[in-house]
Design a protein around this motif. Structure first.
Motif, PDB file in Angstrom:
ATOM      1  N   TYR A   1       0.764  -1.219  -0.018  1.00  0.00           N
ATOM      2  CA  TYR A   1      -0.082  -0.105   0.038  1.00  0.00           C
ATOM      3  C   TYR A   1       0.727   1.185   0.021  1.00  0.00           C
ATOM      4  CZ  TYR A   1      -3.601   3.500   1.697  1.00  0.00           C
ATOM      5  OH  TYR A   1      -4.456   4.259   1.651  1.00  0.00           O
ATOM      6  N   GLU A   2       0.767   2.134  -0.932  1.00  0.00           N
ATOM      7  CA  GLU A   2       1.685   3.279  -1.149  1.00  0.00           C
ATOM      8  C   GLU A   2       0.408   4.384  -0.856  1.00  0.00           C
ATOM      9  OE1 GLU A   2       4.404   5.735  -3.952  1.00  0.00           O
ATOM     10  OE2 GLU A   2       3.656   3.658  -4.742  1.00  0.00           O
ATOM     11  N   LYS A   3       0.687   5.256   0.096  1.00  0.00           N
ATOM     12  CA  LYS A   3      -0.353   6.244   0.558  1.00  0.00           C
ATOM     13  C   LYS A   3      -0.105   7.388  -0.464  1.00  0.00           C
ATOM     14  CE  LYS A   3      -1.701   9.258   4.496  1.00  0.00           C
ATOM     15  NZ  LYS A   3      -1.762  10.378   3.430  1.00  0.00           N
TER      16      LYS A   3
ATOM     17  N   ASP B   1      -3.482   8.626  -2.505  1.00  0.00           N
ATOM     18  CA  ASP B   1      -3.903  10.092  -2.266  1.00  0.00           C
ATOM     19  C   ASP B   1      -4.134  10.915  -3.623  1.00  0.00           C
ATOM     20  OD1 ASP B   1      -4.157   9.503   0.231  1.00  0.00           O
ATOM     21  OD2 ASP B   1      -2.141  10.661   0.800  1.00  0.00           O
TER      22      ASP B   1
ATOM     23  N   TRP C   1      -8.615   3.461   7.941  1.00  0.00           N
ATOM     24  CA  TRP C   1      -8.686   5.020   7.403  1.00  0.00           C
ATOM     25  C   TRP C   1      -9.419   5.093   6.543  1.00  0.00           C
ATOM     26  CZ3 TRP C   1      -3.435   3.052   7.883  1.00  0.00           C
ATOM     27  CH2 TRP C   1      -2.974   3.015   6.731  1.00  0.00           C
TER      28      TRP C   1
ATOM     29  N   VAL D   1     -10.691   6.467   2.767  1.00  0.00           N
ATOM     30  CA  VAL D   1     -10.014   6.060   1.487  1.00  0.00           C
ATOM     31  C   VAL D   1     -10.840   6.798   0.406  1.00  0.00           C
ATOM     32  CG1 VAL D   1      -8.978   4.853  -0.004  1.00  0.00           C
ATOM     33  CG2 VAL D   1      -8.797   4.392   2.474  1.00  0.00           C
TER      34      VAL D   1
ATOM     35  N   HIS E   1      -2.235   0.610  11.201  1.00  0.00           N
ATOM     36  CA  HIS E   1      -2.158   1.871  11.784  1.00  0.00           C
ATOM     37  C   HIS E   1      -1.366   1.743  13.188  1.00  0.00           C
ATOM     38  CE1 HIS E   1      -3.150   5.708  13.796  1.00  0.00           C
ATOM     39  NE2 HIS E   1      -4.234   5.784  12.694  1.00  0.00           N
TER      40      HIS E   1
ATOM     41  N   THR F   1       5.114  -1.319   8.612  1.00  0.00           N
ATOM     42  CA  THR F   1       4.676  -0.065   8.460  1.00  0.00           C
ATOM     43  C   THR F   1       5.809   1.116   8.147  1.00  0.00           C
ATOM     44  OG1 THR F   1       4.430   0.728  10.806  1.00  0.00           O
ATOM     45  CG2 THR F   1       2.390  -0.300   9.555  1.00  0.00           C
TER      46      THR F   1
ATOM     47  N   GLY G   1       3.197   6.403   5.788  1.00  0.00           N
ATOM     48  CA  GLY G   1       1.705   5.999   5.890  1.00  0.00           C
ATOM     49  C   GLY G   1       1.923   4.592   4.771  1.00  0.00           C
ATOM     50  N   ASP G   2       2.787   4.224   4.254  1.00  0.00           N
ATOM     51  CA  ASP G   2       3.030   3.153   3.409  1.00  0.00           C
ATOM     52  C   ASP G   2       2.884   1.837   4.370  1.00  0.00           C
ATOM     53  OD1 ASP G   2       3.189   4.850   1.294  1.00  0.00           O
ATOM     54  OD2 ASP G   2       5.394   4.228   0.890  1.00  0.00           O
TER      55      ASP G   2
END
Length: 356
Positions: free
Chosen positions: A130-132, A136, A212, A214, A251, A277, A281-282
């Motif tokens: 997961y790449e924040k 985004d 969170w 998305v 998280h 983590t 955030g990734d």
């Protein structure tokens, strides 16, 4: 701890029941009818076909993951009552083959979200990533093409029917807040839990993945406070949680061992996996070994052991090892290694208790 293993069915999984049978301590299959769209009643003949296949290898079918929730239920539309009735009729059929737990989620539009299905780790294995920053900035439709457009395997929770209506779905959720979603979840549980009590099937909601919001969509199952609230919506042992250490572990603020100790009697099903983590955030999924990730798997298993956990557990996602061609996150090798790691911790705790 009763060990189970997720299986996607004959012709839809690279892992066979014959392979699973050779993993020590696995007693049952975690299954679903992945070809039945959310909201439709499950056909009894397909359920019985699954049972016949499991029976051949001595596996039970006591855990279903998932009987997915139709979007109209999450949106609180007038049509939800019909879909809830279908859900209850499906539950009645599942009870006939011995189902004891239904894992489900209440995530709007998307189920789990990742940006890379085969991100390479330092050792050459690959894993879900997961790449924040990408989430985004990316258009949701691009993400659908990358994840649901996988030509080889259908992706659980990314049903093509639902995703073809992506734009109208986002429009429908434009006015839906977290509080709306909580109210709609309560409406669902008030109808479902009495049926669950009658059928002796425990409902176990899966946390949001990641935990969170998305794409501006509300997410409500994100940590300790939300689990407390969920359990109070309908105060019954048949309203429980699938405690997923991977989803919650993304998280850093989530103290998973503390959650296990607090909610022990309301956790009929556990997903035990590790993630690593990053401060930006990734996160990436990694081996189950505690030192390889951010989640303390040893302390998690200790918490289950100390609370006398007798529910079902599965190793959840694994890396892709030794050139295995498999469904992303659901190969044979790393999940089997994960099971043996979990049993090693559990057996050591058992031995320590016996030595006192």
């Amino acid at each position: 701890m009763r060990m189970v293993f997720r299986w996607y069915g004959e012709g839809n999984d690279t892992v066979s029941l014959r392979h699973i049978k050779q993993i020590p301590g696995v007693e049952g299959i975690v299954w679903s009818l992945h070809d039945v769209p959310p909201g439709e009643e499950w056909p009894l003949d397909k359920i019985l076909d699954y049972k016949a296949q499991a029976d051949e290898y001595g596996f039970h079918l006591e855990v279903v993951e998932s009987v997915n929730i139709h979007e109209d239920i999450k949106l609180g539309l007038p049509t939800r009552d019909g879909y809830i009735s279908n859900y209850i009729r499906t539950m009645e059929k599942l009870a006939r083959v011995g189902v004891k737990v239904i894992c489900y989620n209440f995530m709007p539009v998307f189920d789990w979200i990742r940006t890379d299905l085969f991100k390479e780790l330092e050792d050459g294995s690959t894993a879900l990533f997961y790449e924040k920053a990408k989430v985004d900035s990316i258009d949701p439709e691009e993400l659908v093409l990358a994840i649901a457009g996988n030509p080889t395997y259908t992706m659980a929770g990314w049903e093509p029917d639902r995703l073809r209506k992506l734009i109208p779905l986002f429009e429908a959720y434009r006015e839906i807040t977290s509080e709306h979603l909580w109210n709609h979840l309560k409406y669902f549980l008030v109808r479902i839990v009495p049926a669950a009590e009658k059928l002796d099937i425990r409902m176990a909601i899966h946390p949001d993945d990641p935990p969170w919001p998305v794409f501006g969509l509300p997410r409500i199952m994100t940590g300790r406070d939300s689990i407390r609230r969920l359990l109070q919506l309908v105060d019954s042992p048949y309203n429980g949680v699938t405690l997923c250490s991977g989803s919650l572990g993304a998280h850093p603020a989530n103290d998973i061992p503390a959650m296990i100790r607090e909610f022990a009697d309301r956790i009929p099903f556990a997903h035990i996996r590790n993630v690593r983590t990053y401060e930006n955030g990734d996160f990436i999924e990694c081996s189950h070994r505690a030192s390889d990730g951010t989640v303390d798997i040893c302390e998690i298993v200790r918490a289950y052991h100390e609370t006398g956990f007798r529910g079902y557990a599965r190793p959840d996602h694994g890396r892709h090892l030794w050139d295995e061609s498999c469904r992303p996150g659901y190969g044979l090798y790393d999940r089997a290694l994960g099971i043996m790691y979990l049993w090693g911790i559990w057996d050591s705790l058992e031995r320590a208790n016996q030595g006192r």
